[in-house]
Motif scaffolding. Structure first.
Motif, mmCIF file in Angstrom:
data_model
loop_
_atom_site.group_PDB
_atom_site.id
_atom_site.type_symbol
_atom_site.label_atom_id
_atom_site.label_comp_id
_atom_site.label_asym_id
_atom_site.label_seq_id
_atom_site.Cartn_x
_atom_site.Cartn_y
_atom_site.Cartn_z
ATOM 1 N N ASN A 17 0.845 -1.203 0.000
ATOM 2 C CA ASN A 17 0.000 0.000 0.000
ATOM 3 C C ASN A 17 0.877 1.250 0.000
ATOM 4 O O ASN A 17 0.735 2.133 0.845
ATOM 5 C CB ASN A 17 -0.959 0.019 1.186
ATOM 6 N N ALA A 18 1.788 1.289 -0.965
ATOM 7 C CA ALA A 18 2.749 2.388 -1.008
ATOM 8 C C ALA A 18 3.161 2.703 -2.440
ATOM 9 O O ALA A 18 3.150 1.838 -3.311
ATOM 10 C CB ALA A 18 3.996 2.029 -0.206
ATOM 11 N N TYR A 19 3.513 3.959 -2.626
ATOM 12 C CA TYR A 19 4.277 4.363 -3.800
ATOM 13 C C TYR A 19 5.702 4.496 -3.297
ATOM 14 O O TYR A 19 5.949 5.122 -2.260
ATOM 15 C CB TYR A 19 3.784 5.707 -4.347
ATOM 16 N N LEU A 20 6.641 3.886 -4.002
ATOM 17 C CA LEU A 20 8.032 3.890 -3.571
ATOM 18 C C LEU A 20 8.877 4.791 -4.445
ATOM 19 O O LEU A 20 8.715 4.810 -5.670
ATOM 20 C CB LEU A 20 8.589 2.468 -3.613
ATOM 21 N N ALA A 21 9.783 5.527 -3.816
ATOM 22 C CA ALA A 21 10.777 6.333 -4.519
ATOM 23 C C ALA A 21 12.037 5.497 -4.612
ATOM 24 O O ALA A 21 12.606 5.101 -3.593
ATOM 25 C CB ALA A 21 11.056 7.627 -3.757
ATOM 26 N N LEU A 22 12.452 5.194 -5.838
ATOM 27 C CA LEU A 22 13.640 4.367 -6.064
ATOM 28 C C LEU A 22 14.684 5.170 -6.820
ATOM 29 O O LEU A 22 14.376 5.841 -7.807
ATOM 30 C CB LEU A 22 13.267 3.120 -6.869
ATOM 31 N N LEU A 23 15.920 5.083 -6.370
ATOM 32 C CA LEU A 23 17.027 5.722 -7.065
ATOM 33 C C LEU A 23 17.444 4.844 -8.235
ATOM 34 O O LEU A 23 17.046 3.675 -8.323
ATOM 35 C CB LEU A 23 18.191 5.951 -6.112
ATOM 36 N N ASP A 24 18.249 5.383 -9.136
ATOM 37 C CA ASP A 24 18.684 4.632 -10.320
ATOM 38 C C ASP A 24 19.336 3.299 -9.977
ATOM 39 O O ASP A 24 19.224 2.341 -10.726
ATOM 40 C CB ASP A 24 19.653 5.453 -11.167
ATOM 41 N N ASP A 25 20.007 3.225 -8.830
ATOM 42 C CA ASP A 25 20.682 1.973 -8.459
ATOM 43 C C ASP A 25 19.743 0.998 -7.744
ATOM 44 O O ASP A 25 20.175 -0.045 -7.274
ATOM 45 C CB ASP A 25 21.908 2.258 -7.598
ATOM 46 N N GLY A 26 18.450 1.344 -7.649
ATOM 47 C CA GLY A 26 17.470 0.473 -7.019
ATOM 48 C C GLY A 26 17.259 0.720 -5.536
ATOM 49 O O GLY A 26 16.393 0.111 -4.921
ATOM 50 N N THR A 27 18.048 1.624 -4.961
ATOM 51 C CA THR A 27 17.905 1.944 -3.544
ATOM 52 C C THR A 27 16.541 2.562 -3.283
ATOM 53 O O THR A 27 16.127 3.491 -3.982
ATOM 54 C CB THR A 27 18.990 2.951 -3.096
ATOM 55 N N GLU A 28 15.853 2.034 -2.278
ATOM 56 C CA GLU A 28 14.568 2.605 -1.882
ATOM 57 C C GLU A 28 14.845 3.859 -1.054
ATOM 58 O O GLU A 28 15.461 3.800 0.002
ATOM 59 C CB GLU A 28 13.769 1.589 -1.072
ATOM 60 N N ALA A 29 14.380 5.007 -1.554
ATOM 61 C CA ALA A 29 14.672 6.281 -0.924
ATOM 62 C C ALA A 29 13.518 6.823 -0.095
ATOM 63 O O ALA A 29 13.685 7.785 0.641
ATOM 64 C CB ALA A 29 15.055 7.306 -2.000
#
Length: 98
Positions: A17-29
């Motif tokens: 139940n989330a929108y995730l912010a992911l960096l180019d390297d796949g790190t969840e920010a």
């Protein structure tokens, strides 16, 4: 001085139940957490990794989440103070308010 903001990709994670912010390297920010019911997405909490605060991650996350809600034809209830402030500051998202 390097003032480069990270590139943020936003994706929906229905299982969390989330929108995730992911960096180019796949790190969840970070994440914008919600409840979805009958075409209404109630945003309850948004968080960004402390080391990335102030670098535009939260704004990219809000924008990506709201754009996805719009593409699905849904409306929002911004119980989260961050999402509420983002919508208040960006009139182009006022039409999403339930």
């Amino acid at each position: 001085m390097n003032d480069t903001r990270p590139t943020v990709n936003v994706r929906s994670d229905p299982a969390r139940n989330a929108y995730l912010a992911l960096l180019d390297d796949g790190t969840e920010a970070g994440g914008a957490y919600f409840r979805r019911h009958d075409g209404i997405v109630t945003f309850t909490h948004t968080e960004v990794s402390p080391e990335l605060e102030g670098q535009g991650v939260g704004s990219a996350l809000a924008r990506g989440a709201l754009d996805d809600v719009r593409s699905l034809g849904e409306k929002i209830v911004p119980r989260c103070p961050f999402i509420k402030a983002y919508v208040d500051e960006h009139p182009e998202y006022q039409d999403l308010l339930a």
